[in-house]
Scaffold this motif. Sequence first.
Motif, PDB file in Angstrom:
ATOM      1  N   ASP A  86     -42.942  -6.139  -6.241  1.00 35.41           N
ATOM      2  CA  ASP A  86     -42.027  -4.999  -6.169  1.00 35.41           C
ATOM      3  C   ASP A  86     -42.667  -3.802  -6.854  1.00 35.41           C
ATOM      4  OD1 ASP A  86     -40.187  -6.582  -4.910  1.00 35.41           O
ATOM      5  OD2 ASP A  86     -38.995  -6.966  -6.704  1.00 35.41           O
ATOM      6  N   VAL A  87     -42.534  -2.637  -6.251  1.00 36.46           N
ATOM      7  CA  VAL A  87     -42.996  -1.392  -6.859  1.00 36.46           C
ATOM      8  C   VAL A  87     -41.782  -0.713  -7.475  1.00 36.46           C
ATOM      9  CG1 VAL A  87     -44.085   0.838  -6.471  1.00 36.46           C
ATOM     10  CG2 VAL A  87     -44.865  -1.165  -5.194  1.00 36.46           C
ATOM     11  N   ALA A  88     -41.723  -0.709  -8.795  1.00 37.63           N
ATOM     12  CA  ALA A  88     -40.588  -0.116  -9.506  1.00 37.63           C
ATOM     13  C   ALA A  88     -41.107   0.806 -10.608  1.00 37.63           C
ATOM     14  CB  ALA A  88     -39.697  -1.205 -10.093  1.00 37.63           C
ATOM     15  N   SER A  89     -40.279   1.744 -10.998  1.00 33.77           N
ATOM     16  CA  SER A  89     -40.654   2.709 -12.027  1.00 33.77           C
ATOM     17  C   SER A  89     -40.285   2.170 -13.406  1.00 33.77           C
ATOM     18  CB  SER A  89     -39.947   4.041 -11.773  1.00 33.77           C
ATOM     19  OG  SER A  89     -40.224   4.961 -12.807  1.00 33.77           O
ATOM     20  N   VAL A 100     -47.721   6.070   1.119  1.00 34.54           N
ATOM     21  CA  VAL A 100     -47.867   4.957   2.060  1.00 34.54           C
ATOM     22  C   VAL A 100     -46.662   4.902   2.997  1.00 34.54           C
ATOM     23  CG1 VAL A 100     -49.271   3.576   0.483  1.00 34.54           C
ATOM     24  CG2 VAL A 100     -46.776   3.351   0.434  1.00 34.54           C
ATOM     25  N   LYS A 101     -46.800   4.092   4.064  1.00 32.94           N
ATOM     26  CA  LYS A 101     -45.726   3.891   5.022  1.00 32.94           C
ATOM     27  C   LYS A 101     -45.460   2.391   5.177  1.00 32.94           C
ATOM     28  CE  LYS A 101     -47.100   7.956   7.738  1.00 32.94           C
ATOM     29  NZ  LYS A 101     -47.548   8.442   9.070  1.00 32.94           N
ATOM     30  N   GLU A 102     -44.289   2.060   5.685  1.00 31.33           N
ATOM     31  CA  GLU A 102     -43.977   0.643   5.929  1.00 31.33           C
ATOM     32  C   GLU A 102     -44.947   0.078   6.952  1.00 31.33           C
ATOM     33  OE1 GLU A 102     -40.184  -1.061   6.412  1.00 31.33           O
ATOM     34  OE2 GLU A 102     -39.131   0.558   5.379  1.00 31.33           O
ATOM     35  N   GLY A 103     -45.392  -1.159   6.690  1.00 39.28           N
ATOM     36  CA  GLY A 103     -46.344  -1.808   7.579  1.00 39.28           C
ATOM     37  C   GLY A 103     -47.786  -1.518   7.235  1.00 39.28           C
ATOM     38  N   GLN A 104     -48.028  -0.641   6.265  1.00 38.14           N
ATOM     39  CA  GLN A 104     -49.391  -0.273   5.894  1.00 38.14           C
ATOM     40  C   GLN A 104     -49.978  -1.292   4.919  1.00 38.14           C
ATOM     41  OE1 GLN A 104     -49.832   3.810   4.581  1.00 38.14           O
ATOM     42  NE2 GLN A 104     -51.670   3.348   3.391  1.00 38.14           N
ATOM     43  N   LEU A 105     -51.258  -1.576   5.065  1.00 45.90           N
ATOM     44  CA  LEU A 105     -51.962  -2.463   4.151  1.00 45.90           C
ATOM     45  C   LEU A 105     -52.399  -1.676   2.918  1.00 45.90           C
ATOM     46  CD1 LEU A 105     -53.418  -5.169   3.457  1.00 45.90           C
ATOM     47  CD2 LEU A 105     -55.400  -4.272   4.698  1.00 45.90           C
ATOM     48  N   VAL A 106     -52.098  -2.189   1.733  1.00 47.06           N
ATOM     49  CA  VAL A 106     -52.517  -1.550   0.485  1.00 47.06           C
ATOM     50  C   VAL A 106     -53.250  -2.575  -0.374  1.00 47.06           C
ATOM     51  CG1 VAL A 106     -50.631   0.130   0.498  1.00 47.06           C
ATOM     52  CG2 VAL A 106     -50.308  -2.081  -0.628  1.00 47.06           C
ATOM     53  N   ALA A 202     -49.647  -0.353  -6.680  1.00 50.76           N
ATOM     54  CA  ALA A 202     -49.344  -1.607  -5.976  1.00 50.76           C
ATOM     55  C   ALA A 202     -49.684  -2.779  -6.897  1.00 50.76           C
ATOM     56  CB  ALA A 202     -50.143  -1.699  -4.683  1.00 50.76           C
ATOM     57  N   PRO A 203     -48.740  -3.684  -7.162  1.00 48.35           N
ATOM     58  CA  PRO A 203     -49.008  -4.810  -8.063  1.00 48.35           C
ATOM     59  C   PRO A 203     -49.893  -5.886  -7.439  1.00 48.35           C
ATOM     60  CG  PRO A 203     -46.797  -4.985  -7.181  1.00 48.35           C
ATOM     61  CD  PRO A 203     -47.335  -3.674  -6.700  1.00 48.35           C
ATOM     62  N   ILE A 204     -49.909  -5.963  -6.098  1.00 50.40           N
ATOM     63  CA  ILE A 204     -50.748  -6.926  -5.384  1.00 50.40           C
ATOM     64  C   ILE A 204     -51.261  -6.269  -4.111  1.00 50.40           C
ATOM     65  CG2 ILE A 204     -49.491  -8.965  -6.221  1.00 50.40           C
ATOM     66  CD1 ILE A 204     -48.101  -9.070  -3.466  1.00 50.40           C
ATOM     67  N   SER A 205     -52.220  -6.901  -3.474  1.00 45.19           N
ATOM     68  CA  SER A 205     -52.673  -6.439  -2.157  1.00 45.19           C
ATOM     69  C   SER A 205     -51.756  -7.041  -1.092  1.00 45.19           C
ATOM     70  CB  SER A 205     -54.115  -6.885  -1.903  1.00 45.19           C
ATOM     71  OG  SER A 205     -54.993  -6.300  -2.840  1.00 45.19           O
ATOM     72  N   GLY A 206     -51.419  -6.263  -0.091  1.00 41.38           N
ATOM     73  CA  GLY A 206     -50.540  -6.768   0.962  1.00 41.38           C
ATOM     74  C   GLY A 206     -50.001  -5.663   1.842  1.00 41.38           C
ATOM     75  N   ILE A 207     -48.916  -5.987   2.542  1.00 44.42           N
ATOM     76  CA  ILE A 207     -48.288  -5.063   3.491  1.00 44.42           C
ATOM     77  C   ILE A 207     -47.030  -4.460   2.873  1.00 44.42           C
ATOM     78  CG2 ILE A 207     -47.294  -4.811   5.800  1.00 44.42           C
ATOM     79  CD1 ILE A 207     -50.244  -5.517   5.810  1.00 44.42           C
ATOM     80  N   VAL A 208     -46.891  -3.132   2.988  1.00 38.64           N
ATOM     81  CA  VAL A 208     -45.707  -2.440   2.463  1.00 38.64           C
ATOM     82  C   VAL A 208     -44.499  -2.775   3.337  1.00 38.64           C
ATOM     83  CG1 VAL A 208     -44.667  -0.189   1.983  1.00 38.64           C
ATOM     84  CG2 VAL A 208     -47.111  -0.562   1.557  1.00 38.64           C
ATOM     85  N   SER A 209     -43.372  -3.125   2.700  1.00 37.15           N
ATOM     86  CA  SER A 209     -42.157  -3.446   3.450  1.00 37.15           C
ATOM     87  C   SER A 209     -40.931  -3.035   2.639  1.00 37.15           C
ATOM     88  CB  SER A 209     -42.098  -4.948   3.766  1.00 37.15           C
ATOM     89  OG  SER A 209     -42.003  -5.695   2.575  1.00 37.15           O
ATOM     90  N   GLU A 210     -39.816  -2.944   3.326  1.00 40.14           N
ATOM     91  CA  GLU A 210     -38.513  -2.653   2.692  1.00 40.14           C
ATOM     92  C   GLU A 210     -38.582  -1.442   1.754  1.00 40.14           C
ATOM     93  OE1 GLU A 210     -36.306  -6.090   1.220  1.00 40.14           O
ATOM     94  OE2 GLU A 210     -37.810  -7.382   2.164  1.00 40.14           O
ATOM     95  N   GLN A 222     -34.265  -0.442 -12.294  1.00 40.98           N
ATOM     96  CA  GLN A 222     -33.730  -1.683 -11.739  1.00 40.98           C
ATOM     97  C   GLN A 222     -33.974  -1.847 -10.241  1.00 40.98           C
ATOM     98  OE1 GLN A 222     -31.720   0.271 -13.886  1.00 40.98           O
ATOM     99  NE2 GLN A 222     -32.347  -1.051 -15.572  1.00 40.98           N
ATOM    100  N   THR A 223     -34.139  -0.734  -9.533  1.00 41.89           N
ATOM    101  CA  THR A 223     -34.243  -0.786  -8.070  1.00 41.89           C
ATOM    102  C   THR A 223     -35.674  -0.536  -7.610  1.00 41.89           C
ATOM    103  OG1 THR A 223     -31.989   0.098  -7.931  1.00 41.89           O
ATOM    104  CG2 THR A 223     -33.318   0.116  -5.912  1.00 41.89           C
ATOM    105  N   PRO A 224     -36.308  -1.501  -6.929  1.00 37.27           N
ATOM    106  CA  PRO A 224     -37.673  -1.279  -6.422  1.00 37.27           C
ATOM    107  C   PRO A 224     -37.688  -0.177  -5.372  1.00 37.27           C
ATOM    108  CG  PRO A 224     -37.109  -3.618  -6.414  1.00 37.27           C
ATOM    109  CD  PRO A 224     -35.843  -2.871  -6.669  1.00 37.27           C
ATOM    110  N   LEU A 225     -38.731   0.640  -5.405  1.00 36.87           N
ATOM    111  CA  LEU A 225     -38.879   1.698  -4.404  1.00 36.87           C
ATOM    112  C   LEU A 225     -39.408   1.125  -3.088  1.00 36.87           C
ATOM    113  CD1 LEU A 225     -40.352   3.817  -7.131  1.00 36.87           C
ATOM    114  CD2 LEU A 225     -38.735   4.883  -5.602  1.00 36.87           C
ATOM    115  N   MET A 226     -40.151   0.023  -3.181  1.00 38.92           N
ATOM    116  CA  MET A 226     -40.692  -0.647  -1.995  1.00 38.92           C
ATOM    117  C   MET A 226     -41.144  -2.041  -2.405  1.00 38.92           C
ATOM    118  SD  MET A 226     -44.318   1.429  -1.701  1.00 38.92           S
ATOM    119  CE  MET A 226     -43.546   3.011  -2.073  1.00 38.92           C
ATOM    120  N   LYS A 227     -41.350  -2.886  -1.395  1.00 40.71           N
ATOM    121  CA  LYS A 227     -41.850  -4.239  -1.643  1.00 40.71           C
ATOM    122  C   LYS A 227     -43.195  -4.401  -0.942  1.00 40.71           C
ATOM    123  CE  LYS A 227     -37.173  -6.214  -1.880  1.00 40.71           C
ATOM    124  NZ  LYS A 227     -37.199  -6.631  -3.294  1.00 40.71           N
TER     125      LYS A 227
END
Length: 414
Positions: A86-89, A100-106, A202-210, A222-227
């Motif tokens: 989870d990407v959270a502040s 970044v955009k959803e579906g993008q590899l980071v 990004a805490p891990i490498s992967g695909i941006v979602s949600e 408390q609320t992630p900006l993206m997963k």
Amino acid sequence: MKRIILIVAVTAIAWTGFAFFAKQTGSEVHAHEEHEHEEVDFDHIPLTAKQVSTVDLKMGEAVEREMDATIEAKGSLVLRAQAMGDVASLMGGIVKSIFVKEGQLVHKGQIVATVENTDVVSLQREYYSAAKECELAKADLERQLQLSKQGAGVKRTLQQTKKDYQVAHANLLGIGRQLSQMGISTSAVSKGKFTTAFPLHAPISGIVSEMTASLGSYADMQTPLMKIRNTQAVECDLNVFEKDLSKIKVGNRVTINLTNQPGVKLSGTVYGMNQYFNDNSKAVAVHVKLDAASVKSYLHSSSGNTHGGKLFAGMYVSGKIATGSQQCLALPSQAIVNADGKQYVFALNGAPNKGNYSFSRHEVTTGASNGKYTEVKLCNHLLKGKNGAAGKKIVTENAYYLASLTGEHSEHAH
């Protein structure tokens, strides 16, 4: 009178028995007809002797071989906690930018967004002040050490100076770690370069979602900006029933088929299982780690393939867990063709007639496979008869040619 009643009763029993026998016989005939209908898919595929020679069709029979015994189970693909991030502040603020955009590899550590909060300036000011205090404390300590070497220092003063430096340095490290967690450069702050925005990584490498973030929206802790989901780390849970649990061992090899993508096969290894039954069932989830090479090959397959190279948590699968060796009927793997998620073999319908051959297509159930040979369960009329009569010959090489004549796109089983 009694004799008449007896005759009527016997007659009634006879008619009832005859009706029952007729009904049973009819059912058996019907069932037999249905069975025969299920066995033969294409009854007559004609080929000339020249075609057989040109294509170089090879024929043989299924033979007993030692193959791995298997347990069949259904399940789904899963992502473990280590493959989800989870990407959270770490501090509330306004989303200033999104990169970044959803579906993008980071990649791990990549900046995906920035958040602005003027309160972060106060933390930088504290660090700047702590850095200056630490410099002064260090200078005092060096001066006292020099005096001590010359014999002019006071021991109590030196001890107090050491304590002051250690406290100042610990305070600097504490504030510095807070800034580092927020992605703010401590070296820049120590030079008086402050910022009101801090980056999110990004805490891990992967695909941006949600993604829930939008420019100007408020980001709280408390609320992630993206997963971010690492689909290359996907695993599998197969549901094995109680009667088969004792056969499962860590290290068992597993072949996985994607339920909604016929023909796609992945491989893996059992590394553990739950110690409790699934809800509302007498099955236990067996954990399978998929082979990295198998997953990578599928995900990076060419864009022109039929399955698209996509793996998602929740996809339904069926698996075969190899639990040991057993004697079973097997054919060369290239004798089996896939079409619409089913497996077929082609058999020769008797001896050639004036150089003309006739073949039939039969659906079979496959089991364990070592790549070169595959376990098969053949139709009864393809096997050797009880009186020693030979069964039908099976096409063992170049069966794809016969598959093409059925008008369907088929491929070899692997």
